[in-house]
Scaffold this active site. Structure first.
Site, mmCIF file in Angstrom:
data_model
loop_
_atom_site.group_PDB
_atom_site.id
_atom_site.type_symbol
_atom_site.label_atom_id
_atom_site.label_comp_id
_atom_site.label_asym_id
_atom_site.label_seq_id
_atom_site.Cartn_x
_atom_site.Cartn_y
_atom_site.Cartn_z
ATOM 1 C CB ALA A 42 -0.955 -0.415 1.061
ATOM 2 N N GLY A 43 1.857 1.292 -0.278
ATOM 3 C CA GLY A 43 2.602 2.655 -0.072
ATOM 4 C C GLY A 43 3.167 2.490 1.145
ATOM 5 C CG LEU A 44 0.868 3.145 4.003
ATOM 6 C CD1 LEU A 44 0.105 3.362 5.390
ATOM 7 C CD2 LEU A 44 1.643 4.870 4.063
ATOM 8 C CG ASP A 68 10.354 2.312 0.952
ATOM 9 O OD1 ASP A 68 10.040 3.439 0.747
ATOM 10 O OD2 ASP A 68 9.702 1.343 0.350
HETATM 11 C C1 MEV Z 1 8.808 3.176 -2.847
HETATM 12 O O1 MEV Z 1 8.537 3.402 -1.429
HETATM 13 C C2 MEV Z 1 9.340 3.963 -3.366
HETATM 14 C C3 MEV Z 1 9.309 3.828 -5.010
HETATM 15 O O2 MEV Z 1 10.537 5.159 -5.113
HETATM 16 C C4 MEV Z 1 10.941 2.792 -4.531
HETATM 17 C C5 MEV Z 1 12.092 3.209 -4.284
HETATM 18 O O3 MEV Z 1 12.712 4.023 -3.928
HETATM 19 O O4 MEV Z 1 12.863 2.068 -4.228
HETATM 20 C C6 MEV Z 1 8.760 3.850 -5.879
#
Ligand code: MEV
Length: 315
Positions: free
Chosen positions: A101-103, A149
């Site tokens: 979910a991008g978190l 991350d």
């Molecule tokens: C993922 O949270 C962020 C992206 O830029 C991938 C990354 O930085 O490794 C999409």
């Protein structure tokens, strides 16, 4: 009777304020921890070394797990770094960070396992080293992680991040209030990052220009955050979202939530993380937070979190 754990570790979720995707290609990005959602690891004495992910209904026997199992990889990396054999522990992982979910749920789970193991071993490790171990696991989740991350969940501070460099000290002059709304559409980072990679290979000049635009926005955003000029962040978020759309990583569900937030008075809104689904963020003032939250729910958000990035967020 419930057994007390030998040790516990935890780590927060994260949002990317500016710069996702472009950060994979060397442009700067800004991310912040989301402390309302966390991953936790509890360690109990046992006969062998296992990791149990309660929410995922998974149990991994570390000694026999395949090399690409992320839980086993983190346990082995910590043991190798500390030069210890596999310990007889049952490591129980729980998390309220939504997956895909991008978190940052993957990075947070690895960081929580690492922290719990360090406590149980009675060992210390610099944050940079723990972050580097989590980064190794991130490579299993998607081949070319930028490292943002693992950095933000391990340091638990807002970070200004450039791939391959240590996070830079970064002052937040005034609080930044954000709503984080979940489309409910799972979107594995690996797929969105892989699609952007293929599109970049096919039309490198166009994508390099989009990434440059994102890098400029991130630089302007940092200056605004350091100066306490929070209203300036709204248009910068909208401009970043426009470039992300042109990269092909937005989605109808994200667009619907972004539009609803802006119409309800948010100063700016964009997807956060890999896109295609997952979460979006909206910049709100105290007076419009309730109205924007309602609008996001009405537009289909399955969950809306309220968070703020506070001035003491200095790395
Ligand atoms: C993922 O949270 C962020 C992206 O830029 C991938 C990354 O930085 O490794 C999409």
């Amino acid at each position: 009777m419930n057994q007390l754990p030998l040790a516990r570790g935890d780590a927060p979720g994260k949002i990317i304020l500016f710069g996702e995707h472009a950060v994979v290609y060397g442009r700067p990005a800004i991310a912040a921890p989301v402390t309302q959602v966390r991953a936790r690891a509890d360690i109990f004495p046992a006969r062998t070394c296992t990791v149990e992910a309660v929410d995922l209904h998974q149990r991994v026997d570390v000694a026999h797990a395949p090399a690409d199992d992320p839980f086993a990889r983190m346990v082995r990396l910590v043991c190798d770094a500390l030069q210890r054999p596999l310990p007889p522990w049952r490591i129980v992982v729980t998390s309220d960070i939504p997956i895909a979910a991008g978190l940052g749920s993957g990075a947070a789970i690895s960081a929580a396992i690492g922290r719990a193991m360090l406590t149980a071993f009675g060992a210390a490790m610099p944050l940079a080293e723990l972050s580097a171990l989590v980064y190794e696991v991130e490579k299993l989740h998607h081949g070319t992680p930028s490292g943002i991350d693992n950095t933000v969940v391990v340091y638990e501070r807002p970070v200004w991040f450039v791939r391959g460099q240590p996070p830079v000290p970064f002052a937040v002059a005034r609080p930044i209030h954000l709503l984080i709304a979940d489309t409910g559409v799972p979107s594995p980072t690996k797929i969105a990052v892989g699609d952007v990679r293929r599109a970049w290979e096919q039309d490198t000049a166009r994508f390099e220009a989009l990434f440059d635009g994102v890098g400029d926005i991130a630089r302007q955003a940092r200056a605004a955050i350091e100066a306490g000029d929070i209203p300036a962040l709204g248009p910068l978020m909208n401009a970043n979202q426009d470039l992300l759309s042109r990269m092909g990583v937005s989605s109808p569900e994200l667009d619907r939530l972004i539009q609803a937030a802006l119409e309800a008075g948010a100063a700016g809104a964009k997807l956060s993380g890999a896109g295609r689904g997952g979460n979006m963020i909206a910049l709100v003032g105290d007076e419009d937070a309730v109205r924007v939250t309602r609008a996001l729910r009405a537009a289909g958000a399955v969950r809306v979190l309220s968070t703020s990035i506070q001035p003491q967020g200095m790395l």
